[in-house]
Design an enzyme around this catalytic site. Structure first.
Site, PDB file in Angstrom:
ATOM      1  N   ASP A 218      -6.642   4.606  -5.560  1.00  0.00           N
ATOM      2  CA  ASP A 218      -7.185   5.290  -4.389  1.00  0.00           C
ATOM      3  C   ASP A 218      -7.288   6.802  -4.622  1.00  0.00           C
ATOM      4  O   ASP A 218      -6.601   7.346  -5.487  1.00  0.00           O
ATOM      5  CB  ASP A 218      -6.256   4.983  -3.209  1.00  0.00           C
ATOM      6  CG  ASP A 218      -6.932   5.172  -1.869  1.00  0.00           C
ATOM      7  OD1 ASP A 218      -8.101   5.560  -1.828  1.00  0.00           O
ATOM      8  OD2 ASP A 218      -6.262   4.925  -0.843  1.00  0.00           O
TER       9      ASP A 218
ATOM     10  N   ASP B 158       0.842  -1.201   0.000  1.00  0.00           N
ATOM     11  CA  ASP B 158       0.000   0.000   0.000  1.00  0.00           C
ATOM     12  C   ASP B 158       0.879   1.253   0.000  1.00  0.00           C
ATOM     13  O   ASP B 158       2.097   1.177  -0.240  1.00  0.00           O
ATOM     14  CB  ASP B 158      -0.963  -0.040   1.214  1.00  0.00           C
ATOM     15  CG  ASP B 158      -2.315   0.604   0.928  1.00  0.00           C
ATOM     16  OD1 ASP B 158      -2.401   1.850   0.977  1.00  0.00           O
ATOM     17  OD2 ASP B 158      -3.282  -0.139   0.645  1.00  0.00           O
ATOM     18  N   ASP B 159       0.274   2.393   0.261  1.00  0.00           N
ATOM     19  CA  ASP B 159       0.940   3.694   0.314  1.00  0.00           C
ATOM     20  C   ASP B 159       2.229   3.628   1.146  1.00  0.00           C
ATOM     21  O   ASP B 159       2.228   3.038   2.226  1.00  0.00           O
ATOM     22  CB  ASP B 159      -0.074   4.655   0.970  1.00  0.00           C
ATOM     23  CG  ASP B 159       0.372   6.097   0.953  1.00  0.00           C
ATOM     24  OD1 ASP B 159       1.436   6.402   0.376  1.00  0.00           O
ATOM     25  OD2 ASP B 159      -0.366   6.926   1.520  1.00  0.00           O
TER      26      ASP B 159
ATOM     27  N   ARG C 132     -14.231  -0.335  -2.677  1.00  0.00           N
ATOM     28  CA  ARG C 132     -14.338   0.016  -1.255  1.00  0.00           C
ATOM     29  C   ARG C 132     -15.617   0.804  -1.081  1.00  0.00           C
ATOM     30  O   ARG C 132     -15.805   1.828  -1.708  1.00  0.00           O
ATOM     31  CB  ARG C 132     -13.150   0.852  -0.841  1.00  0.00           C
ATOM     32  CG  ARG C 132     -12.198   0.072   0.019  1.00  0.00           C
ATOM     33  CD  ARG C 132     -12.747  -0.284   1.356  1.00  0.00           C
ATOM     34  NE  ARG C 132     -12.637   0.895   2.162  1.00  0.00           N
ATOM     35  CZ  ARG C 132     -11.466   1.441   2.466  1.00  0.00           C
ATOM     36  NH1 ARG C 132     -10.324   0.894   2.127  1.00  0.00           N
ATOM     37  NH2 ARG C 132     -11.451   2.533   3.157  1.00  0.00           N
TER      38      ARG C 132
ATOM     39  N   ASP D  47     -12.333   3.959   5.939  1.00  0.00           N
ATOM     40  CA  ASP D  47     -11.354   2.979   6.421  1.00  0.00           C
ATOM     41  C   ASP D  47     -11.739   2.405   7.776  1.00  0.00           C
ATOM     42  O   ASP D  47     -12.280   3.097   8.624  1.00  0.00           O
ATOM     43  CB  ASP D  47      -9.988   3.651   6.631  1.00  0.00           C
ATOM     44  CG  ASP D  47      -9.309   4.011   5.342  1.00  0.00           C
ATOM     45  OD1 ASP D  47      -9.988   4.059   4.304  1.00  0.00           O
ATOM     46  OD2 ASP D  47      -8.089   4.251   5.380  1.00  0.00           O
TER      47      ASP D  47
HETATM   48  C1  9PG Z   1      -3.346   5.071   1.994  1.00  0.00           C
HETATM   49  C2  9PG Z   1      -4.736   4.821   2.506  1.00  0.00           C
HETATM   50  C3  9PG Z   1      -5.174   3.344   2.391  1.00  0.00           C
HETATM   51  C4  9PG Z   1      -6.650   3.228   2.723  1.00  0.00           C
HETATM   52  C5  9PG Z   1      -7.456   4.187   1.871  1.00  0.00           C
HETATM   53  C6  9PG Z   1      -6.980   5.613   2.114  1.00  0.00           C
HETATM   54  O1  9PG Z   1      -9.800  11.294   5.381  1.00  0.00           O
HETATM   55  N1  9PG Z   1      -8.801  10.718   5.774  1.00  0.00           N
HETATM   56  O2  9PG Z   1      -8.156  11.143   6.731  1.00  0.00           O
HETATM   57  C7  9PG Z   1      -8.383   9.493   5.145  1.00  0.00           C
HETATM   58  C8  9PG Z   1      -7.337   8.777   5.700  1.00  0.00           C
HETATM   59  C9  9PG Z   1      -6.901   7.606   5.108  1.00  0.00           C
HETATM   60  C10 9PG Z   1      -7.528   7.155   3.962  1.00  0.00           C
HETATM   61  C11 9PG Z   1      -8.571   7.849   3.435  1.00  0.00           C
HETATM   62  C12 9PG Z   1      -9.003   9.040   4.010  1.00  0.00           C
HETATM   63  O3  9PG Z   1      -7.122   5.936   3.480  1.00  0.00           O
HETATM   64  O4  9PG Z   1      -8.822   4.085   2.115  1.00  0.00           O
HETATM   65  O5  9PG Z   1      -7.087   1.898   2.500  1.00  0.00           O
HETATM   66  O6  9PG Z   1      -4.922   2.852   1.088  1.00  0.00           O
HETATM   67  O7  9PG Z   1      -5.593   5.689   1.774  1.00  0.00           O
HETATM   68  O8  9PG Z   1      -2.967   6.385   2.144  1.00  0.00           O
END
Ligand code: 9PG
Length: 443
Positions: A288, A181-182, A343, A347
């Site tokens: 994503d 992942d990231d 998705r 999360d």
């Molecule tokens: C990687 C992540 C993972 C995860 C994704 C996405 O709003 N927010 O603060 C927020 C935080 C994390 C996030 C989405 C929104 O996660 O869903 O599975 O891949 O990116 O950076």
């Protein structure tokens, strides 16, 4: 907003279903006295809701889809975009005494399902029709996945990957795909360059494949860090252009710019990125933050944001051949027919309640709320991804999360450092990974 309908309700029994814009936008059914979930900050609105919509807190509001059970037995009303994949009207439902006024800012269809005994039943039928019209066809069986995100987040290292690849192999866990992942990339935009924590991106795919498993990888293909090489070299590929790039939010301590999917040279570059990853051995792609491609702003071609979005996803699809494509942070209805899995919720996390009380934010409660609200989409539009199993002892109320996945899950993925699993965690992970149900159901 133009009026669409007006109906009488039984205030004690009536219910309203709101569909949120993208994966992380709260989606659920409310009673008339409930206050719908709204962003607690502009940051959250940008990242997790429809950035260009600002509904009042005392009205119900769906993006492209809203349903009402008036509670008097006259049938479930479903209001939706007349062409849900290509247009995206906001649909508002305002309660005034014992009436609801429905209005929308674009063309909508409405139907009355008199045979449905619940909003979910009516939504499932509505989804069957849309899937048919969109030519969605047979579901592909989803692979079981191990994902690096929910234990390591952006700090993942090559050693972490190797440790888990070996642990999964040694314990013979039923994992088909190991997905990075990231955190591996130098910057958003510079996807083919590793950070200093990785010696090689193709090298990870090789290590995974050596254990007989397939390799998966995460990209946020339409987000660009202003300090990336991509942004420095091609400022004209950004939505809004070189002089006034449009913001898709602020996250990872950085402003986020948006790649213009209507710019031919930008799409040629993007095709090259995905084709290279594919050649390196990756054949599962988690794409994503893709809501960014549907943000309003100046583009090379003067097309609608939703059109630009769909063109961007199609470009990726064509670059990756037969690979499995998982959407995330994605406008839901415009994605029907374009991805294998989606998705359908915010999360999950090790915490149960969202840190700021906003039901778009990472937490078990937020993931369950919206994943449940979109259960009717599973097996109809795609395989629902309820988000990963996290089962290590640190996870708050982990039994509840496991039960939820057992009951509603589609795609099955694990995301713990395997070495942190106790006996319950390992057994539960093994059990949940052993099947990925594809059949649709009426929730
Ligand atoms: C990687 C992540 C993972 C995860 C994704 C996405 O709003 N927010 O603060 C927020 C935080 C994390 C996030 C989405 C929104 O996660 O869903 O599975 O891949 O990116 O950076």
């Amino acid at each position: 907003m133009k009026p669409v309908d007006e109906l009488r309700i039984d205030r004690d029994r009536a219910r309203v279903f709101e569909h949120g814009w993208q994966s992380w936008s709260p989606t659920t059914t409310y009673s008339i006295g409930d206050r719908p979930w709204r962003p607690v900050s502009d940051r959250n609105r940008m990242l997790c809701y429809r950035p260009d919509a600002d509904p009042r807190e005392d009205v119900f509001w769906g993006e492209g889809l809203l349903a009402i059970d008036p509670g008097d037995g006259t049938g479930i009303r479903v209001y939706s975009a007349s062409d849900p994949r290509n247009t995206a009207p906001s649909i508002r439902a305002e309660v005034i005494d014992d009436h609801i006024l429905v209005a929308a800012d674009g063309r909508t269809n409405s139907s009355i399902d008199t045979a449905a005994d619940s909003i979910d039943t009516a939504l499932a039928r509505w989804a069957d029709e849309l899937a048919e019209a969109a030519g969605v066809g047979e579901m592909r069986r989803s692979p079981t996945i191990w994902c690096s995100w929910y234990n390591y987040f952006t700090e993942v290292t090559e050693d972490d990957m190797v440790e888990n690849i070996e642990a999964i192999h040694r314990l013979d866990l039923p994992v088909d795909v190991i997905q990075l992942d990231d955190g591996y990339q130098a910057a958003h935009g510079d996807w083919l360059t590793p950070t200093e924590r990785f010696s090689s991106i193709p090298g990870i795919a090789d290590r995974i494949k050596a254990t007989g498993r397939r390799a998966g990888i995460w990209l946020a293909p339409f987000l660009v860090f202003p300090d990336s090489e991509l942004a420095q070299n091609h400022p004209d590929w950004m939505v809004g252009g070189a002089t006034a790039p449009v913001l898709a939010g602020h996250h990872w301590d950085r402003d986020l710019w948006v790649l213009d999917t209507t710019h031919p040279a930008a799409m040629e570059w993007l095709t090259g990125v995905f084709a290279t990853m594919h050649r390196w051995g990756y054949d599962v792609f988690k794409i994503d933050f893709v809501y960014a491609a549907a943000i309003p702003g100046g583009r090379y071609d003067d097309v609608s944001p939703v059109y630009a979005y769909r063109h961007g996803i199609r470009t990726i699809r064509e670059a990756i051949g037969d690979s499995y494509l998982l959407g995330c942070g994605a406008p839901i209805l415009p994605s029907v027919g374009l991805v294998d899995a989606m998705r359908v919720s915010p999360d999950t996390h090790v915490i149960y309640e969202p840190w700021d009380g906003d039901m778009s934010q990472p937490s078990i409660a937020a993931a369950m709320l919206t994943g449940r609200g979109r259960a009717f989409q599973h097996g109809r539009f795609w395989i629902n991804d309820p988000d990963c199993i996290v089962a290590r002892p640190e996870v708050e109320r982990r039994e509840e999360w496991a039960d939820y996945i057992r009951k509603w899950g589609g795609l099955r993925a694990s995301s713990d450092r395997i070495a942190l699993l106790d006996e319950w965690g390992l057994e539960t992970t093994r059990e949940l990974l052993s099947e990925s149900p594809t059949e649709p159901f009426i929730p």
